[in-house]
Design a protein around this motif. Sequence first.
Motif, short mmCIF file in Angstrom:
data_model
loop_
_atom_site.label_atom_id
_atom_site.label_comp_id
_atom_site.label_asym_id
_atom_site.label_seq_id
_atom_site.Cartn_x
_atom_site.Cartn_y
_atom_site.Cartn_z
N GLY A 123 0.58 -1.17 -0.05
CA GLY A 123 0.02 0.00 0.14
C GLY A 123 1.02 1.53 0.05
O GLY A 123 2.12 1.33 0.08
N SER A 124 0.20 2.25 -0.07
CA SER A 124 0.88 3.67 -0.02
C SER A 124 1.37 3.94 1.27
O SER A 124 0.77 3.76 2.22
CB SER A 124 -0.08 4.61 -0.78
OG SER A 124 -0.84 4.96 0.34
N ARG A 125 2.13 5.17 1.05
CA ARG A 125 2.93 5.63 2.32
C ARG A 125 1.85 6.50 3.09
O ARG A 125 1.57 6.39 4.46
CB ARG A 125 3.88 6.37 2.05
CG ARG A 125 4.44 7.36 3.12
CD ARG A 125 6.06 7.99 2.91
NE ARG A 125 6.72 6.94 2.55
CZ ARG A 125 8.09 6.84 2.06
NH1 ARG A 125 8.35 8.11 1.65
NH2 ARG A 125 8.81 5.91 1.78
N ALA A 126 0.98 7.04 2.35
CA ALA A 126 -0.19 7.79 2.97
C ALA A 126 -1.25 7.08 3.49
O ALA A 126 -1.38 7.44 4.64
CB ALA A 126 -0.87 8.74 1.79
N ALA A 127 -1.31 5.66 3.10
CA ALA A 127 -2.24 5.01 3.86
C ALA A 127 -1.61 4.29 5.09
O ALA A 127 -2.60 4.32 6.14
CB ALA A 127 -2.74 3.75 2.98
N ALA A 128 -0.54 4.05 5.10
CA ALA A 128 0.24 3.62 6.33
C ALA A 128 0.10 4.69 7.41
O ALA A 128 -0.09 4.50 8.43
CB ALA A 128 1.70 3.28 6.07
N ARG A 129 0.40 5.87 6.86
CA ARG A 129 0.36 7.12 8.00
C ARG A 129 -0.90 7.28 8.57
O ARG A 129 -0.78 7.75 9.51
CB ARG A 129 0.99 8.29 7.25
CG ARG A 129 2.45 8.62 7.34
CD ARG A 129 2.79 10.16 6.73
NE ARG A 129 2.95 10.88 7.88
CZ ARG A 129 4.14 10.81 8.68
NH1 ARG A 129 5.17 9.93 8.28
NH2 ARG A 129 4.48 11.64 9.57
N GLU A 130 -1.82 7.00 7.65
CA GLU A 130 -3.04 7.37 7.91
C GLU A 130 -3.37 6.29 8.97
O GLU A 130 -3.90 6.80 10.33
CB GLU A 130 -4.23 7.30 7.04
CG GLU A 130 -5.47 7.75 7.29
CD GLU A 130 -6.61 7.70 6.11
OE1 GLU A 130 -7.77 7.25 6.24
OE2 GLU A 130 -6.00 8.00 5.00
N ARG A 131 -2.95 4.99 9.13
CA ARG A 131 -3.22 4.15 9.90
C ARG A 131 -2.37 4.21 11.18
O ARG A 131 -3.06 4.24 12.50
CB ARG A 131 -2.84 2.53 9.38
CG ARG A 131 -2.94 1.68 10.45
CD ARG A 131 -3.81 0.11 10.02
NE ARG A 131 -3.76 -0.62 11.00
CZ ARG A 131 -4.94 -1.24 11.43
NH1 ARG A 131 -6.06 -0.54 11.37
NH2 ARG A 131 -4.85 -1.99 12.49
N ALA A 132 -1.25 4.57 10.93
CA ALA A 132 -0.56 4.94 12.36
C ALA A 132 -1.20 6.10 13.07
O ALA A 132 -1.26 5.98 14.14
CB ALA A 132 1.01 5.49 11.76
N ALA A 133 -1.39 7.00 12.46
CA ALA A 133 -2.35 8.34 13.34
C ALA A 133 -3.30 7.89 13.84
O ALA A 133 -3.77 8.20 15.08
CB ALA A 133 -2.54 9.63 12.18
#
Lengths: 321, 324
Positions: A123-133
């Motif tokens: 998946g994309s970096r943005a998706a990963a960051r969203e999950r992390a947040a």
Amino acid sequence: MSALLSVEGLTVDLAVPAGTLHAVRDVSFEVARGETLCVVGESGCGKSMTALALMGLLPRNARRRARRLVFDGVDLAAASPARTNALRGAKLSMIFQEPMTALNPAYTIGNQLCEVYRRHKGGSRAAARERAAFLLGKVGIAAAGERLGQYPHQLSGGLRQRVMIAMALMCGPSLIVADEPTTALDVTIQAQILKLLKDLQAEFGMALVLITHDLGVVARIADRVAVMYAGEVVERGTAAQVFAAPRHPYTAGLIDCIPVPGRTKPGERLGAIPGTVPALVGTIEGCAFRQRCAFAQPACASAPPVHADAGHEWACVRGAA
Amino acid sequence: MSALMQVEGVHRAFSVSRGLFARKRTLHAVNGIDLEIEKGEVLGIVGESGCGKSTLARILLGLIPASAGRIALSGTDLRGLDRRVLAARVQPVFQDPYGSLNPRKRIASIVALPLAVHGMGDRTEQRRRAIEMLERVGLPARLADNYPGQLSGGQRQRVAIARALVMRPEIVICDEPTSALDVSVQSQILNLLMDLRQEFGLTYVFISHNLAVVEHIATRVAVMYLGRVVELAPAAEIFARPRHPYTQALLASVLTPEPGKGLPDTHLGLAFPDPLDPPPGCGFNPRCAYARAVCRERVPAFSEDGPAKAACHAYDPTFGKEFA
Ligand SMILES: Nc1ncnc2c1ncn2[C@@H]1O[C@H](COP(=O)(O)OP(=O)(O)OP(=O)(O)O)[C@@H](O)[C@H]1O
Ligand SMILES: Nc1ncnc2c1ncn2[C@@H]1O[C@H](COP(=O)(O)OP(=O)(O)OP(=O)(O)O)[C@@H](O)[C@H]1O
Ligand code: SF4
Ligand SMILES: [Mg+2]
Ligand SMILES: [Mg+2]
């Protein structure tokens, strides 16, 4: 229904200068989906080695054997290192006692959380960051976006432990193994973090193996309990069974040692277990507890039988009362 | 009756920097403490990690000076006391017996060292008294010539206790004496400390983060938060009726081994205390469910409430008790 994790006859031997140290000796237990199992016992009894054996993270001088070691249908005993790696961090994750051993000081929290996710899920970096947040918010970290850019040393111990929990949750695991996750923390923070873990567990339906030496933590969080002594599980059952009617003399002795407001009177003598734990190097014959046990008898010199009573099991010559 | 030890307005600041290039800042580890330690009592001290318990212990032992304030032992100012005289009367037992025992010395000479320093008796007499004390704390005389590394953690803590008691001090300052020990060993050490208190008429200051242990052994309890004592009361009173919101949260967080009770809700906010950046007003206000404007403006003074004292605006009669 089959268990999520099934461990039968797990043994961990360590090569040490004095010979072979039998850190885990013929340990068996099962964990059902969504359930909390607590493994409790005193320092050196093999709790961490059991956890590391499940995760495939044992030190190099260790050798693991098991009659059966099955997680979610996968035979871990036969799985290739690649297969184990794919499970670890994804469906099976671990929380360590000291978060700094698991967090890399050179990378930001955000990078580390995202890396785990993208390695297993892509998946994309943005998706990963969203999950992390999202998960940092879940573990009660305010201003999650800002925290993602911080380094581990910029956080307090309590915050780091929360980050570890968030990291363990990133890929939606079905089992979390937590080795003394709150031992280093203050009591107020410990209570907050355990509550959080329990709430998240209910929300996401994960099973939890929680390792601790603290009987208070066990009583408040466990569905079922395994009590370890000198590398063996000497008693297991539901938390209610083990605390209300401990069957193994070691478990009973341990419960008597701790001051319990309301039960023990201030200033009165506490229960005590005389002697010390046996050396784990070399073979142990019979019940490992017998030198310290008030009920020891000649028969204890050979391997004690396992008694069972409504799912409550204990290894001792003494049967049900 | 005058107190055995009097602590008046004691402060201790450290100068620290938070990174390689950050400028030095002042950390108030102990921030204005008044206490009286009465003869024969066990004064328990509890509080969050970093709240200044060990710093206070080291000041009481004369190991570090206070930056401000006064400490008196039976009326004599500590600053005017010879270091050795103080050591003969006030002795420590620390958490990590391994760090505080010389690994290259045999057990008997470790315990005899204070006697040698004070020139009490000849070598034979010193050794005899050391072995007598070792036996008293439950160590067989055959271990007298072992080294600390050959003993278990519980045995090492017994050595530290024997060394503390060999001079027959009046006050023993125990800083987390059982925190590094397994529960089965902890109970042996607690039983021993309670026996010795009876036998030698000792006064203890007992620092621990284990509330159940403090409830078991203490006769009076001081609760600290960010360098200050926020509540002080007889042990039975504080555990039955905690006044300060922090004390209440602390007691609610104690996980007794009672299955079925579940996990407590502490009602605490997530703003962990930072001694380098303490909040204005009451140090507890960012986590306190009862905080209101005055709590963010003024440091609360002690208010008496029955046998207890609490430093919380909710107990200040001039502000009313409506939100306690
Ligand atoms: N890397 C190692 N090499 C050799 N022996 C080890 C190693 N790690 C642990 N041991 C030994 O293995 C035994 C089991 O250790 P383990 O770490 O599993 O105990 P534990 O129950 O987790 O204890 P604690 O509560 O102190 O964490 C102990 O006797 C320990 O000394
Ligand atoms: N020598 C020192 N230099 C700088 N800061 C110090 C020093 N000693 C203590 N501190 C700081 O002073 C504060 C109080 O520390 P102290 O060791 O007294 O706390 P404590 O209550 O004993 O905590 P714990 O429960 O973790 O032992 C902490 O923030 C600590 O980091
Ligand atoms: S003074 Fe205010 S903030 Fe402090 S504990 Fe009392 S109510 Fe809470
Ligand atoms: Mg361990
Ligand atoms: Mg301390």
